[in-house]
Design a protein around this motif. Sequence first.
Motif, PDB file in Angstrom:
ATOM      1  N   PRO A 141      24.851  72.871  13.799  1.00  0.00           N
ATOM      2  CA  PRO A 141      24.540  71.962  14.908  1.00  0.00           C
ATOM      3  C   PRO A 141      23.039  71.708  15.057  1.00  0.00           C
ATOM      4  CG  PRO A 141      26.161  73.586  15.594  1.00  0.00           C
ATOM      5  CD  PRO A 141      25.659  74.016  14.247  1.00  0.00           C
ATOM      6  N   ILE A 142      22.230  72.663  14.597  1.00  0.00           N
ATOM      7  CA  ILE A 142      20.787  72.471  14.674  1.00  0.00           C
ATOM      8  C   ILE A 142      20.319  71.640  13.486  1.00  0.00           C
ATOM      9  CG2 ILE A 142      18.560  73.623  14.947  1.00  0.00           C
ATOM     10  CD1 ILE A 142      20.656  74.486  17.036  1.00  0.00           C
ATOM     11  N   SER A 143      20.764  72.031  12.285  1.00  0.00           N
ATOM     12  CA  SER A 143      20.250  71.350  11.084  1.00  0.00           C
ATOM     13  C   SER A 143      20.633  69.879  11.070  1.00  0.00           C
ATOM     14  CB  SER A 143      20.733  72.052   9.813  1.00  0.00           C
ATOM     15  OG  SER A 143      22.134  72.038   9.731  1.00  0.00           O
ATOM     16  N   LYS A 144      21.754  69.542  11.675  1.00  0.00           N
ATOM     17  CA  LYS A 144      22.155  68.129  11.652  1.00  0.00           C
ATOM     18  C   LYS A 144      21.236  67.275  12.527  1.00  0.00           C
ATOM     19  CE  LYS A 144      25.583  67.922  15.351  1.00  0.00           C
ATOM     20  NZ  LYS A 144      26.988  67.917  15.713  1.00  0.00           N
ATOM     21  N   GLU A 145      20.459  67.922  13.397  1.00  0.00           N
ATOM     22  CA  GLU A 145      19.507  67.191  14.229  1.00  0.00           C
ATOM     23  C   GLU A 145      18.209  66.893  13.496  1.00  0.00           C
ATOM     24  OE1 GLU A 145      20.091  65.973  17.234  1.00  0.00           O
ATOM     25  OE2 GLU A 145      22.123  66.785  17.180  1.00  0.00           O
ATOM     26  N   LEU A 146      18.058  67.492  12.323  1.00  0.00           N
ATOM     27  CA  LEU A 146      16.804  67.321  11.579  1.00  0.00           C
ATOM     28  C   LEU A 146      16.966  66.243  10.516  1.00  0.00           C
ATOM     29  CD1 LEU A 146      16.031  71.092  11.004  1.00  0.00           C
ATOM     30  CD2 LEU A 146      14.647  69.535  12.387  1.00  0.00           C
ATOM     31  N   PRO A 147      15.847  65.587  10.141  1.00  0.00           N
ATOM     32  CA  PRO A 147      15.911  64.722   8.974  1.00  0.00           C
ATOM     33  C   PRO A 147      16.373  65.544   7.765  1.00  0.00           C
ATOM     34  CG  PRO A 147      13.821  64.465  10.110  1.00  0.00           C
ATOM     35  CD  PRO A 147      14.513  65.634  10.735  1.00  0.00           C
ATOM     36  N   LEU A 148      16.993  64.881   6.810  1.00  0.00           N
ATOM     37  CA  LEU A 148      17.662  65.586   5.723  1.00  0.00           C
ATOM     38  C   LEU A 148      16.766  66.613   5.038  1.00  0.00           C
ATOM     39  CD1 LEU A 148      20.104  65.971   3.886  1.00  0.00           C
ATOM     40  CD2 LEU A 148      19.221  64.120   2.454  1.00  0.00           C
ATOM     41  N   GLU A 149      15.549  66.186   4.689  1.00  0.00           N
ATOM     42  CA  GLU A 149      14.706  67.098   3.916  1.00  0.00           C
ATOM     43  C   GLU A 149      14.341  68.350   4.703  1.00  0.00           C
ATOM     44  OE1 GLU A 149      12.150  63.568   5.162  1.00  0.00           O
ATOM     45  OE2 GLU A 149      14.219  64.004   4.712  1.00  0.00           O
ATOM     46  N   TYR A 150      14.250  68.200   6.045  1.00  0.00           N
ATOM     47  CA  TYR A 150      13.910  69.356   6.861  1.00  0.00           C
ATOM     48  C   TYR A 150      15.139  70.232   7.087  1.00  0.00           C
ATOM     49  CZ  TYR A 150       9.748  66.656   7.321  1.00  0.00           C
ATOM     50  OH  TYR A 150       8.627  65.942   7.015  1.00  0.00           O
ATOM     51  N   ALA A 151      16.294  69.590   7.152  1.00  0.00           N
ATOM     52  CA  ALA A 151      17.533  70.369   7.229  1.00  0.00           C
ATOM     53  C   ALA A 151      17.693  71.216   5.976  1.00  0.00           C
ATOM     54  CB  ALA A 151      18.723  69.434   7.403  1.00  0.00           C
ATOM     55  N   VAL A 152      17.344  70.628   4.827  1.00  0.00           N
ATOM     56  CA  VAL A 152      17.425  71.378   3.577  1.00  0.00           C
ATOM     57  C   VAL A 152      16.438  72.542   3.621  1.00  0.00           C
ATOM     58  CG1 VAL A 152      16.978  71.272   1.107  1.00  0.00           C
ATOM     59  CG2 VAL A 152      18.271  69.438   2.219  1.00  0.00           C
ATOM     60  N   GLU A 153      15.236  72.271   4.162  1.00  0.00           N
ATOM     61  CA  GLU A 153      14.254  73.350   4.252  1.00  0.00           C
ATOM     62  C   GLU A 153      14.775  74.467   5.154  1.00  0.00           C
ATOM     63  OE1 GLU A 153      10.454  72.354   5.915  1.00  0.00           O
ATOM     64  OE2 GLU A 153       9.633  74.342   5.497  1.00  0.00           O
ATOM     65  N   MET A 154      15.424  74.083   6.231  1.00  0.00           N
ATOM     66  CA  MET A 154      15.954  75.099   7.124  1.00  0.00           C
ATOM     67  C   MET A 154      17.036  75.925   6.421  1.00  0.00           C
ATOM     68  SD  MET A 154      17.470  74.752  10.943  1.00  0.00           S
ATOM     69  CE  MET A 154      19.178  74.963  10.527  1.00  0.00           C
ATOM     70  N   ASN A 155      17.886  75.228   5.685  1.00  0.00           N
ATOM     71  CA  ASN A 155      18.910  75.957   4.933  1.00  0.00           C
ATOM     72  C   ASN A 155      18.266  76.876   3.904  1.00  0.00           C
ATOM     73  OD1 ASN A 155      20.928  74.792   6.365  1.00  0.00           O
ATOM     74  ND2 ASN A 155      21.467  73.271   4.820  1.00  0.00           N
ATOM     75  N   ASN A 156      17.178  76.393   3.298  1.00  0.00           N
ATOM     76  CA  ASN A 156      16.448  77.239   2.350  1.00  0.00           C
ATOM     77  C   ASN A 156      15.964  78.518   3.028  1.00  0.00           C
ATOM     78  OD1 ASN A 156      16.771  75.259   0.440  1.00  0.00           O
ATOM     79  ND2 ASN A 156      14.669  74.498   0.569  1.00  0.00           N
ATOM     80  N   LEU A 157      15.421  78.338   4.217  1.00  0.00           N
ATOM     81  CA  LEU A 157      14.887  79.506   4.928  1.00  0.00           C
ATOM     82  C   LEU A 157      16.005  80.485   5.270  1.00  0.00           C
ATOM     83  CD1 LEU A 157      12.371  77.588   7.193  1.00  0.00           C
ATOM     84  CD2 LEU A 157      11.786  79.219   5.393  1.00  0.00           C
ATOM     85  N   ILE A 158      17.133  79.942   5.651  1.00  0.00           N
ATOM     86  CA  ILE A 158      18.276  80.825   5.935  1.00  0.00           C
ATOM     87  C   ILE A 158      18.683  81.559   4.671  1.00  0.00           C
ATOM     88  CG2 ILE A 158      20.735  80.827   6.517  1.00  0.00           C
ATOM     89  CD1 ILE A 158      20.089  78.587   8.523  1.00  0.00           C
ATOM     90  N   LYS A 159      18.718  80.813   3.584  1.00  0.00           N
ATOM     91  CA  LYS A 159      19.084  81.429   2.309  1.00  0.00           C
ATOM     92  C   LYS A 159      18.117  82.562   1.960  1.00  0.00           C
ATOM     93  CE  LYS A 159      20.635  81.634  -2.059  1.00  0.00           C
ATOM     94  NZ  LYS A 159      21.957  82.154  -2.403  1.00  0.00           N
ATOM     95  N   LEU A 160      16.816  82.285   2.157  1.00  0.00           N
ATOM     96  CA  LEU A 160      15.822  83.324   1.870  1.00  0.00           C
ATOM     97  C   LEU A 160      16.036  84.546   2.741  1.00  0.00           C
ATOM     98  CD1 LEU A 160      12.545  81.219   1.536  1.00  0.00           C
ATOM     99  CD2 LEU A 160      13.756  82.404  -0.288  1.00  0.00           C
TER     100      LEU A 160
END
Lengths: 398, 477
Positions: free
Chosen positions: B451-470
């Motif tokens: 619900p948070i990442s969908k509020e971000l532009p795509l590239e930033y959502a990907v960055e957020m997912n990256n951070l979660i992955k890390l």
Amino acid sequence: MTRATAGAPGAEATPLEGTVALEAVDAASAQTWNWLAINETELRVPKAPEGAGASLPLWAKDVRLACGADAEKWISRCTEAPIVIEAKGAEPTGAAKPRGAVVRPGAPDGETVSTVALKAEAGAEGFAVVDAVGASGTTASALRLVALEGASLEVDVLIARQGEAQHLQAIGATLAEDASIAIRIWVLGGAKTALSVASDLVGDRSSFSSELRYLAGADESVDVTYDVRQLGRQTEARIGASGVLAEGASKTLRASIDLVRGCKGSHGSEAETVLVAGEHVTNKTLPVILCSEDDVQGDHGATIGSLSPEQMGFLRSRGLSERDVVSLASQAIVDDAASRLDADLSTDVVGWARDVWGGEASKSAADAAAMVHGTICDVPSCVTSMASLTGLSDEGEG
Amino acid sequence: MAADGTPSQRKRTEVADVNRGLYDFVKSEEGYERFDDGLSAEVVREISARKDEPDWMLELRLRSLEIYERTPMPANWGPSIAGLDMAHISTYVTAGSEQASSWDDVPEDIKDTFERLGIPEAERTSLAGVGAQYDSELVYHNMREEVAQQGVVYSGIEEALHEGWEDLIRERFMKLVPPTDHKFAALHGAVWSGGSFVYVPEGVSLDFPLQSYFRLNAAGAGQFEHTLIIVEPGADLHFIEGCSAPKYNVANLHAGCVELFVGKGARLRYSTIENWSKNMYNLNTKRARVEEGGAIEWVSGSFGSHVSYLYPSSLLMGRGASCEFTGITFAGAGQDLDTGCKVHLAAPDTRASVSTKSISKGGGVSTFRSSVVVTPAAENAKVSVSCQSLMLDDESRSDTIPAMDVRCATAQVGHEATIGRISDDTILYLMSRGIGEEEARTMVVNGFAEPISKELPLEYAVEMNNLIKLEMEGAIG
């Protein structure tokens, strides 16, 4: 329920001169921004006599209170003689043992300030009752509860004070394995009520529940702190609070559930509903969940507000005004107290309703009580509106 | 997922190629100018002189310093900042380069830093303008010509002060967040440097976001950028803020300040992905004032820092003003992140919606803290607050401390909070479909954060997912 009454009936109130401010009363265990003025309260009380204070057995001293050090010391010093009861389990051949205590702060036959230490032995059932009444002065009561393995305790607290009267109530509880404590509290009136409940669920599978219902009108203040720690495995804690605030009343509720590391399988929940029915009401809520264990569930829910336009539209279509609805909600709390409390306390509820609201409301409470207890009191035939509680005039409501 | 990480599999998760080097690299400070550690009136005067400021700004700085020195930290709440010693923090570090409007003119080391962070690429593909700050000063600032032609101003505050915007800045600067707000607001007032000034004229809508990226490279330094955004009536802006730093074994400090003015019927979305290194004390202050019918939308991701105090606040001052706060906090090992928001509803028909998620893992501490104040003027106000916390192990901690102060009879306030963990059944189900346990947990956490990442532009959502992955690496066992 058969109750053995303990205490010192007829004792004179402790003579007190001057007043003193108790600080950090009912402080939240996890605090927040100080500018919100929500972390704690202050209470001005008569000065306590000098002295060491009430002497309690070791098991009672270990019970934690959440009223604050000032308040705890003040109650102790004002207590003339603590009531100490150890409720035993079933004893087929023995005489009946006292299983509980009733204190009546503010009543003609009651102590102004009392301290109760109640221990339910393994498998025993016990009870405690606080019945705070009267229209003047400061009353207080401290309950220290210990429920040993498999024991259960029921606690009823009625705070039905009036006018400028104020009441300080502190409850502390410790629960061993499979023990349970259920606390029901009704706060109907008083210039200021400061109420704290601390509970440590030490034993596995222990359970704690508390249900608070309150009414506050005029410029009354209700200040409540819950501080519940779940330490044992598979413990259950439930806090419920609901009430009506009218006119210039204020209420602060700090409800804290601490799911301590190791309390695997435990569940803690808080729920609050507030009906705001006055233009000058202040409602503060600090519902805290602290969690250092992963295998748990903690939840909180709160609904604060008045009736929505949609709700009002529906109710108007059924011929009810907003004032009617608030009156009904208020009446429901009083009737609930009258019908669920023991007969003596029901009488006090009806008496409070008669003094504060007048005949109509007290008749309703009396009827509610009578359904459970039979006719318990005479109600004056005078009929007045509940406008004094709801803060809504009889005029202008369509 | 295949052991060799085939391209098709990588595409599915979009996080497989990330490595920690993306954020955690250090550039030499050789040739940089660095003020002595510690705080004094002399340091404050030197910063002001360096920027050739008007007298009123120097006076504000010196007054702020006095306030800082006499203001205590609250003793009864919040994470410990005992590890932060201002005597060992340099408040001003600069590479000494001129601010550039072309990446080609940025010193090679710094340019390389921002290229590794993907800023020039983002600028080319999806931004209307970019500001890049390196330590204490902006090193790059640029905005698309067509945006400038609409009258939009996007520059450093220092430049704006010298380019005709002094009166407006004086009227608004540190007015929403006065130095008396708290100790580190006062510190900010004393030593602020860099940041952004944005002015969006009435009725102008930007199709693409503006972005400022803050990089703190120097060890034992502080970054104190100030962001001042004015969105005039009927205008619309999305502003993105990013930040990162390499990890050192000494404390770094970030005490920035963001002041947002949202005019009548205007809308401002302010998105932040914060990934400070885990030696950082992030004591940042953000506040928005919203006029009639205006809207502030906060999207906030907090992943980095050793300690954070971060509560974007919204003052809803005009009828029908609204606030939406969407936030996620991920606290891992060694982190104590105290985050949340404040909302002050002071006008009729105002609306506030708060939705937050927090995740704790590896001994991390995540605290959600909020305040909702509904004044008597906020007739028919509506507020909903939802906070959900996920505990990934029993070493961590997750607390929720929301406060509500309601003083209006016609307002409606709803609040809900839950704390729990990933159910074993869910993991078992995913594993029965051939997904490894670690990936299963990452999937669930990504879903939790969705619900948070969908509020971000795509590239930033990907960055957020990256951070979660890390953060999720090594989450098993």
